[in-house]
Design a protein around this motif. Sequence first.
Motif, PDB file in Angstrom:
ATOM      1  N   CYS A   3      13.122   5.456   1.309  1.00 46.53           N
ATOM      2  CA  CYS A   3      12.940   4.496   0.205  1.00 46.53           C
ATOM      3  C   CYS A   3      11.848   4.915  -0.776  1.00 46.53           C
ATOM      4  O   CYS A   3      11.249   4.066  -1.425  1.00 46.53           O
ATOM      5  CB  CYS A   3      12.696   3.098   0.761  1.00 46.53           C
ATOM      6  N   LEU A   4      11.644   6.214  -0.920  1.00 48.00           N
ATOM      7  CA  LEU A   4      10.609   6.704  -1.834  1.00 48.00           C
ATOM      8  C   LEU A   4      10.834   6.317  -3.287  1.00 48.00           C
ATOM      9  O   LEU A   4       9.881   6.216  -4.050  1.00 48.00           O
ATOM     10  CB  LEU A   4      10.492   8.230  -1.742  1.00 48.00           C
ATOM     11  N   THR A   5      12.064   6.114  -3.670  1.00 49.80           N
ATOM     12  CA  THR A   5      12.322   5.766  -5.071  1.00 49.80           C
ATOM     13  C   THR A   5      12.513   4.268  -5.268  1.00 49.80           C
ATOM     14  O   THR A   5      12.754   3.822  -6.391  1.00 49.80           O
ATOM     15  CB  THR A   5      13.567   6.508  -5.595  1.00 49.80           C
ATOM     16  N   ASP A   6      12.384   3.496  -4.223  1.00 46.56           N
ATOM     17  CA  ASP A   6      12.525   2.043  -4.317  1.00 46.56           C
ATOM     18  C   ASP A   6      11.293   1.458  -5.007  1.00 46.56           C
ATOM     19  O   ASP A   6      10.166   1.671  -4.556  1.00 46.56           O
ATOM     20  CB  ASP A   6      12.675   1.465  -2.908  1.00 46.56           C
ATOM     21  N   PRO A   7      11.482   0.738  -6.109  1.00 46.99           N
ATOM     22  CA  PRO A   7      10.334   0.177  -6.820  1.00 46.99           C
ATOM     23  C   PRO A   7       9.429  -0.689  -5.939  1.00 46.99           C
ATOM     24  O   PRO A   7       8.209  -0.688  -6.119  1.00 46.99           O
ATOM     25  CB  PRO A   7      10.965  -0.656  -7.935  1.00 46.99           C
ATOM     26  N   SER A   8      10.002  -1.408  -4.980  1.00 44.00           N
ATOM     27  CA  SER A   8       9.161  -2.263  -4.131  1.00 44.00           C
ATOM     28  C   SER A   8       8.278  -1.427  -3.212  1.00 44.00           C
ATOM     29  O   SER A   8       7.140  -1.805  -2.922  1.00 44.00           O
ATOM     30  CB  SER A   8      10.005  -3.255  -3.327  1.00 44.00           C
ATOM     31  N   THR A   9       8.761  -0.283  -2.772  1.00 47.06           N
ATOM     32  CA  THR A   9       7.945   0.617  -1.944  1.00 47.06           C
ATOM     33  C   THR A   9       6.815   1.212  -2.777  1.00 47.06           C
ATOM     34  O   THR A   9       5.667   1.279  -2.329  1.00 47.06           O
ATOM     35  CB  THR A   9       8.810   1.738  -1.352  1.00 47.06           C
ATOM     36  N   LEU A  10       7.153   1.627  -3.991  1.00 49.41           N
ATOM     37  CA  LEU A  10       6.133   2.193  -4.873  1.00 49.41           C
ATOM     38  C   LEU A  10       5.092   1.144  -5.251  1.00 49.41           C
ATOM     39  O   LEU A  10       3.889   1.432  -5.282  1.00 49.41           O
ATOM     40  CB  LEU A  10       6.794   2.794  -6.113  1.00 49.41           C
ATOM     41  N   ALA A  11       5.545  -0.074  -5.508  1.00 48.13           N
ATOM     42  CA  ALA A  11       4.609  -1.159  -5.811  1.00 48.13           C
ATOM     43  C   ALA A  11       3.722  -1.443  -4.599  1.00 48.13           C
ATOM     44  O   ALA A  11       2.530  -1.734  -4.752  1.00 48.13           O
ATOM     45  CB  ALA A  11       5.362  -2.411  -6.224  1.00 48.13           C
ATOM     46  N   ALA A  12       4.277  -1.352  -3.394  1.00 51.77           N
ATOM     47  CA  ALA A  12       3.492  -1.583  -2.175  1.00 51.77           C
ATOM     48  C   ALA A  12       2.369  -0.562  -2.043  1.00 51.77           C
ATOM     49  O   ALA A  12       1.261  -0.903  -1.601  1.00 51.77           O
ATOM     50  CB  ALA A  12       4.396  -1.542  -0.940  1.00 51.77           C
ATOM     51  N   ALA A  13       2.629   0.667  -2.435  1.00 52.00           N
ATOM     52  CA  ALA A  13       1.575   1.692  -2.383  1.00 52.00           C
ATOM     53  C   ALA A  13       0.431   1.322  -3.323  1.00 52.00           C
ATOM     54  O   ALA A  13      -0.750   1.437  -2.961  1.00 52.00           O
ATOM     55  CB  ALA A  13       2.152   3.053  -2.748  1.00 52.00           C
ATOM     56  N   LEU A  14       0.768   0.870  -4.505  1.00 52.42           N
ATOM     57  CA  LEU A  14      -0.270   0.486  -5.465  1.00 52.42           C
ATOM     58  C   LEU A  14      -0.992  -0.782  -5.028  1.00 52.42           C
ATOM     59  O   LEU A  14      -2.215  -0.891  -5.174  1.00 52.42           O
ATOM     60  CB  LEU A  14       0.348   0.321  -6.855  1.00 52.42           C
ATOM     61  N   THR A  15      -0.266  -1.727  -4.470  1.00 54.69           N
ATOM     62  CA  THR A  15      -0.880  -2.953  -3.949  1.00 54.69           C
ATOM     63  C   THR A  15      -1.853  -2.621  -2.829  1.00 54.69           C
ATOM     64  O   THR A  15      -2.945  -3.197  -2.740  1.00 54.69           O
ATOM     65  CB  THR A  15       0.206  -3.928  -3.443  1.00 54.69           C
ATOM     66  N   PHE A  16      -1.463  -1.689  -1.978  1.00 58.45           N
ATOM     67  CA  PHE A  16      -2.323  -1.236  -0.887  1.00 58.45           C
ATOM     68  C   PHE A  16      -3.652  -0.715  -1.432  1.00 58.45           C
ATOM     69  O   PHE A  16      -4.723  -1.050  -0.920  1.00 58.45           O
ATOM     70  CB  PHE A  16      -1.594  -0.140  -0.093  1.00 58.45           C
ATOM     71  N   LEU A  17      -3.595   0.077  -2.474  1.00 64.59           N
ATOM     72  CA  LEU A  17      -4.828   0.614  -3.069  1.00 64.59           C
ATOM     73  C   LEU A  17      -5.652  -0.479  -3.733  1.00 64.59           C
ATOM     74  O   LEU A  17      -6.879  -0.489  -3.632  1.00 64.59           O
ATOM     75  CB  LEU A  17      -4.493   1.710  -4.079  1.00 64.59           C
ATOM     76  N   GLU A  18      -4.989  -1.406  -4.392  1.00 65.87           N
ATOM     77  CA  GLU A  18      -5.692  -2.512  -5.048  1.00 65.87           C
ATOM     78  C   GLU A  18      -6.450  -3.377  -4.048  1.00 65.87           C
ATOM     79  O   GLU A  18      -7.474  -3.966  -4.389  1.00 65.87           O
ATOM     80  CB  GLU A  18      -4.713  -3.401  -5.801  1.00 65.87           C
ATOM     81  N   ALA A  19      -5.945  -3.453  -2.837  1.00 65.05           N
ATOM     82  CA  ALA A  19      -6.564  -4.304  -1.816  1.00 65.05           C
ATOM     83  C   ALA A  19      -7.904  -3.761  -1.343  1.00 65.05           C
ATOM     84  O   ALA A  19      -8.691  -4.499  -0.745  1.00 65.05           O
ATOM     85  CB  ALA A  19      -5.620  -4.467  -0.623  1.00 65.05           C
ATOM     86  N   HIS A  20      -8.167  -2.486  -1.624  1.00 70.95           N
ATOM     87  CA  HIS A  20      -9.440  -1.881  -1.213  1.00 70.95           C
ATOM     88  C   HIS A  20      -9.949  -1.057  -2.398  1.00 70.95           C
ATOM     89  O   HIS A  20      -9.534   0.084  -2.606  1.00 70.95           O
ATOM     90  CB  HIS A  20      -9.224  -1.004   0.029  1.00 70.95           C
ATOM     91  N   GLU A  21     -10.818  -1.672  -3.193  1.00 70.42           N
ATOM     92  CA  GLU A  21     -11.250  -1.069  -4.455  1.00 70.42           C
ATOM     93  C   GLU A  21     -11.754   0.369  -4.318  1.00 70.42           C
ATOM     94  O   GLU A  21     -11.442   1.203  -5.173  1.00 70.42           O
ATOM     95  CB  GLU A  21     -12.297  -1.941  -5.137  1.00 70.42           C
ATOM     96  N   PRO A  22     -12.513   0.720  -3.256  1.00 70.34           N
ATOM     97  CA  PRO A  22     -12.931   2.120  -3.150  1.00 70.34           C
ATOM     98  C   PRO A  22     -11.743   3.094  -3.105  1.00 70.34           C
ATOM     99  O   PRO A  22     -11.816   4.195  -3.661  1.00 70.34           O
ATOM    100  CB  PRO A  22     -13.738   2.156  -1.854  1.00 70.34           C
ATOM    101  N   ASP A  23     -10.653   2.689  -2.448  1.00 71.15           N
ATOM    102  CA  ASP A  23      -9.463   3.542  -2.428  1.00 71.15           C
ATOM    103  C   ASP A  23      -8.824   3.621  -3.807  1.00 71.15           C
ATOM    104  O   ASP A  23      -8.367   4.687  -4.229  1.00 71.15           O
ATOM    105  CB  ASP A  23      -8.429   3.028  -1.419  1.00 71.15           C
ATOM    106  N   LEU A  24      -8.778   2.508  -4.515  1.00 69.56           N
ATOM    107  CA  LEU A  24      -8.214   2.491  -5.867  1.00 69.56           C
ATOM    108  C   LEU A  24      -9.009   3.414  -6.787  1.00 69.56           C
ATOM    109  O   LEU A  24      -8.424   4.218  -7.525  1.00 69.56           O
ATOM    110  CB  LEU A  24      -8.197   1.063  -6.424  1.00 69.56           C
ATOM    111  N   ILE A  25     -10.314   3.336  -6.713  1.00 71.62           N
ATOM    112  CA  ILE A  25     -11.177   4.186  -7.552  1.00 71.62           C
ATOM    113  C   ILE A  25     -11.017   5.648  -7.168  1.00 71.62           C
ATOM    114  O   ILE A  25     -10.907   6.523  -8.037  1.00 71.62           O
ATOM    115  CB  ILE A  25     -12.653   3.754  -7.440  1.00 71.62           C
TER     116      ILE A  25
END
Length: 92
Positions: free
Chosen positions: A46-68
């Motif tokens: 499911c690498l091209t599934d928008p919900s999977t890709l959004a989940a990766a970004l949401t994961f990073l947003e949940a921990h600001e040091p990872d997002l930065i």
Amino acid sequence: MVRNDTNDENAVTRALDALTFILNDPLRAGRFLDVTGLTPDNLRECLTDPSTLAAALTFLEAHEPDLIACADSTGHSPEALVAARRVLEQPR
């Protein structure tokens, strides 16, 4: 003011860059899989599934040091990564 023009193609590119960043660190990758409930096999499927890709970004947003850290690593601003998640979450 920073512009965060993000279309579908840009959003996918940014999300794939973010997912690569996540998966290149074993501890971070393990956390991502644990949090999302994905396995390596179904992640590949499911690498091209928008919900999977959004989940990766949401994961990073949940921990600001990872997002930065991701922003620094990929060259995308944190705001651009968040904007990409918003685009990917829009109904198709």
